[in-house]
Design a protein around this motif. Structure first.
Motif, PDB file in Angstrom:
ATOM      1  N   UNK A   1      48.627   8.196  10.918  1.00  0.00           N
ATOM      2  CA  UNK A   1      50.008   8.867  10.692  1.00  0.00           C
ATOM      3  C   UNK A   1      50.322   9.860  12.222  1.00  0.00           C
ATOM      4  N   UNK A   2      49.239  10.665  12.997  1.00  0.00           N
ATOM      5  CA  UNK A   2      49.303  10.521  14.028  1.00  0.00           C
ATOM      6  C   UNK A   2      50.146   9.676  15.130  1.00  0.00           C
ATOM      7  N   UNK A   3      49.929   8.435  14.704  1.00  0.00           N
ATOM      8  CA  UNK A   3      51.266   6.820  15.221  1.00  0.00           C
ATOM      9  C   UNK A   3      52.512   7.620  14.953  1.00  0.00           C
ATOM     10  N   UNK A   4      52.273   7.562  14.134  1.00  0.00           N
ATOM     11  CA  UNK A   4      53.968   7.702  13.241  1.00  0.00           C
ATOM     12  C   UNK A   4      54.842   9.032  13.813  1.00  0.00           C
ATOM     13  N   UNK A   5      53.904  10.478  13.469  1.00  0.00           N
ATOM     14  CA  UNK A   5      54.157  11.645  13.805  1.00  0.00           C
ATOM     15  C   UNK A   5      55.177  11.177  15.874  1.00  0.00           C
TER      16      UNK A   5
ATOM     17  N   UNK B   1      52.910  18.265  14.231  1.00  0.00           N
ATOM     18  CA  UNK B   1      52.658  17.661  13.291  1.00  0.00           C
ATOM     19  C   UNK B   1      51.652  17.436  13.716  1.00  0.00           C
ATOM     20  N   UNK B   2      52.515  16.033  14.668  1.00  0.00           N
ATOM     21  CA  UNK B   2      51.048  14.703  15.276  1.00  0.00           C
ATOM     22  C   UNK B   2      49.865  14.914  15.828  1.00  0.00           C
TER      23      UNK B   2
ATOM     24  N   UNK C   1      46.193  14.160  14.883  1.00  0.00           N
ATOM     25  CA  UNK C   1      45.788  13.872  15.998  1.00  0.00           C
ATOM     26  C   UNK C   1      44.429  14.771  16.086  1.00  0.00           C
ATOM     27  N   UNK C   2      44.160  16.057  15.797  1.00  0.00           N
ATOM     28  CA  UNK C   2      43.157  15.862  15.972  1.00  0.00           C
ATOM     29  C   UNK C   2      42.005  16.016  14.588  1.00  0.00           C
ATOM     30  N   UNK C   3      42.442  15.807  13.669  1.00  0.00           N
ATOM     31  CA  UNK C   3      42.024  15.701  11.810  1.00  0.00           C
ATOM     32  C   UNK C   3      41.521  14.255  12.164  1.00  0.00           C
ATOM     33  N   UNK C   4      41.968  13.224  13.367  1.00  0.00           N
ATOM     34  CA  UNK C   4      41.826  12.040  13.321  1.00  0.00           C
ATOM     35  C   UNK C   4      40.539  11.966  14.347  1.00  0.00           C
ATOM     36  N   UNK C   5      40.418  12.431  15.046  1.00  0.00           N
ATOM     37  CA  UNK C   5      40.105  12.603  16.452  1.00  0.00           C
ATOM     38  C   UNK C   5      37.909  13.044  16.023  1.00  0.00           C
TER      39      UNK C   5
ATOM     40  N   UNK D   1      34.894   3.055  24.473  1.00  0.00           N
ATOM     41  CA  UNK D   1      35.560   3.192  23.079  1.00  0.00           C
ATOM     42  C   UNK D   1      36.789   3.420  22.936  1.00  0.00           C
ATOM     43  N   UNK D   2      37.582   1.958  23.662  1.00  0.00           N
ATOM     44  CA  UNK D   2      39.118   2.064  24.382  1.00  0.00           C
ATOM     45  C   UNK D   2      39.806   3.931  22.935  1.00  0.00           C
ATOM     46  N   UNK D   3      39.169   3.218  21.911  1.00  0.00           N
ATOM     47  CA  UNK D   3      40.175   3.514  19.824  1.00  0.00           C
ATOM     48  C   UNK D   3      40.579   5.111  20.755  1.00  0.00           C
ATOM     49  N   UNK D   4      38.893   5.661  20.570  1.00  0.00           N
ATOM     50  CA  UNK D   4      39.020   6.793  21.253  1.00  0.00           C
ATOM     51  C   UNK D   4      39.226   7.330  22.419  1.00  0.00           C
ATOM     52  N   UNK D   5      39.344   6.411  23.525  1.00  0.00           N
ATOM     53  CA  UNK D   5      39.920   6.832  25.025  1.00  0.00           C
ATOM     54  C   UNK D   5      41.498   7.009  24.088  1.00  0.00           C
ATOM     55  N   UNK D   6      42.354   6.431  24.026  1.00  0.00           N
ATOM     56  CA  UNK D   6      43.718   6.941  23.716  1.00  0.00           C
ATOM     57  C   UNK D   6      43.991   7.079  22.865  1.00  0.00           C
ATOM     58  N   UNK D   7      43.369   7.709  21.720  1.00  0.00           N
ATOM     59  CA  UNK D   7      43.827   9.357  20.987  1.00  0.00           C
ATOM     60  C   UNK D   7      43.021  10.144  21.699  1.00  0.00           C
TER      61      UNK D   7
END
Lengths: 224, 221
Positions: B47-51, B80-81, B85-89, B108-114
């Motif tokens: 949803x981060x990406x969608x928002x 909202x995103x 994003x905070x929740x996903x992090x 970790x690239x995905x941690x970096x990207x978020x």
């Protein structure tokens, strides 16, 4: 892209250089900021023998923060002096953008030309591969100016400029900083061009993408 | 009336996801109980990406239409995103502590990207706060949101090649695009993904309706 376009862009550049030479405000501020940071870093870490990775990261951190102190100036001073309207009448947005971009690249090039020898001396760095080192720095400068020139125009329209400029620039500049630090690292280790190939590709791609995106979006910021 | 039933339906779905995600066997046997976070973490990241994508779409549309409503949609979706994003992090960070032993790692690239997404949209929201005139606020912030977007592929496609990822690459689909989840895991996951996505669009619509009501009141007064 007529010859008038180039002439006008150079006229914008010449105007900025002339006003800068009258006061030398942004160059002084930029250089003194970078120099002070370098001295603080050297003073506090000079006793330690630092690895190459730390040295290249420190170099770009100094350049990053120094450029945050001055690169937004090209647009902020137009808004403050109320000359932005006149400039809008004078030329198309792309002309203004080109002039300001070249001005920022020149400003950072002068900064790096002054700072790099001092950095090498203060931090006691041995550079085995000068051509590569200089190419990485030059590409880094172009990418840094390419991404931050439009952000300078953005913050010129906002209220709290100083802090906002760094906040807006940092996430956008992160790929550049990673690539520039990696490339400098390769130049200082002395792995040659093969070792820095990916970083140089990334730096070139970054500069091309950011300058293209800026050129497309600049109209909206400038007339917004 | 239809809206009321849809709301009740959404409530039932999310309640069902919460119930079944804790009562069925854990999705991943090696990690065990902690792997249940997967039912929530992946929808939040999605949803981060969608928002943010919707923020970008409306930002582009706003620059064409200059309609105040498009600017509001874009801005509201970014808010909202940022929440997702905070929740996903946070959920990802907790899960990282359980599985890898650390809350945070830069390798970790995905941690970096978020994290970069958080920075970009944090900057976007503070930029909006710093511009006083509404018209200019919309144009400038839309431009920044479009301008910051090209850096995202660097983090999604280029950085992961320059560093090793700790994320399981085949947790949802494997290399041949077959679903890797068996038993009760896949239906719960899909319902969770679906209902949280509906929740996002409901929140988006709710904000827009509220904004329209406020605008109408403002015009009456």
């Amino acid at each position: 892209m007529s010859s008038g376009w180039t002439t006008k862009a150079l006229a914008v550049l010449a105007k900025d250089i002339r006003t800068e030479l009258r006061t030398r405000y942004s160059l002084n501020a930029l250089f003194m900021f970078a120099f002070t940071t370098l001295v603080v870093v050297s003073f506090s870490l000079g006793q330690l023998s630092l690895g190459v990775q730390v040295l290249s990261a420190l170099y770009w951190i100094i350049i990053f923060f120094a450029s945050m102190s001055a690169l937004s100036g090209v647009f902020v001073k137009e808004e403050d002096a109320k000359t932005a309207q006149t400039l809008r009448l004078f030329a198309r947005p792309s002309v203004i953008y080109a002039g300001k971009l070249i001005y920022n690249i020149l400003l950072l090039t002068i900064l790096c030309a002054l700072l790099t020898p001092l950095y090498v001396a203060f931090m006691n760095v041995t550079v085995p591969d000068w051509p590569l080192f200089l190419v990485v720095i030059l590409l880094g400068i172009i990418g840094l100016s390419g991404a931050t020139t439009i952000i300078g125009a953005i913050v010129a329209k906002a209220n709290v400029r100083g802090a906002l400029f760094a906040v807006l620039s940092f996430p956008v500049l992160l790929p550049l900083l990673v690539a520039a630090i990696g490339g400098t690292d390769a130049a200082l280790v002395g792995t040659g061009w093969a070792g820095a190939e990916n970083h140089i590709k990334l730096l070139v791609a970054y500069a091309v993408i950011m300058i293209t995106a800026s050129a497309v979006l600049f109209d909206f910021v400038w007339n917004g | 009336m239809v809206r009321k039933y849809l709301q009740i339906g959404l409530f039932v779905l999310i309640a069902g996801v919460i119930y079944f995600s804790f009562t069925t066997p854990a999705p991943q046997q090696i990690i065990g109980e902690a792997s249940r976070i997967f039912y929530y973490h992946i929808p939040m990241a999605w949803l981060t990406v969608v928002a943010y994508a919707i923020n970008l779409i409306y930002a582009i549309r706003f620059l064409k239409t200059r309609s105040e409503l498009d600017d509001f949609r874009s801005h509201w979706s970014a808010e909202l995103g940022t929440m997702f994003c905070v929740l996903a992090t946070i959920s990802g960070s907790l899960f990282a502590k359980v599985t890898w032993g650390v809350y945070w790692t830069w390798s970790e690239p995905r941690m970096l990207s978020i994290f970069i997404l958080l920075l970009i949209y944090g900057a976007y929201l503070s930029l909006r706060a710093a511009i006083p005139t509404p018209e200019r606020k919309g144009i400038i912030s839309a431009t920044y949101s479009i301008f910051a977007f090209p850096t995202v592929p660097f983090f999604i496609f280029i950085m992961p090649r320059m560093m090793q990822s700790l994320h399981p690459a085949d947790s949802v689909v494997d290399k041949n695009l077959h679903f890797t989840m068996g038993g009760t895991v896949l239906p719960i996951f899909l319902v969770s993904l679906f209902s949280f996505t509906v929740l996002y669009f409901w929140l988006l619509g709710l904000g827009i309706r509220l904004h329209k009501v406020q605008l109408a009141r403002f015009e009456e007064a």
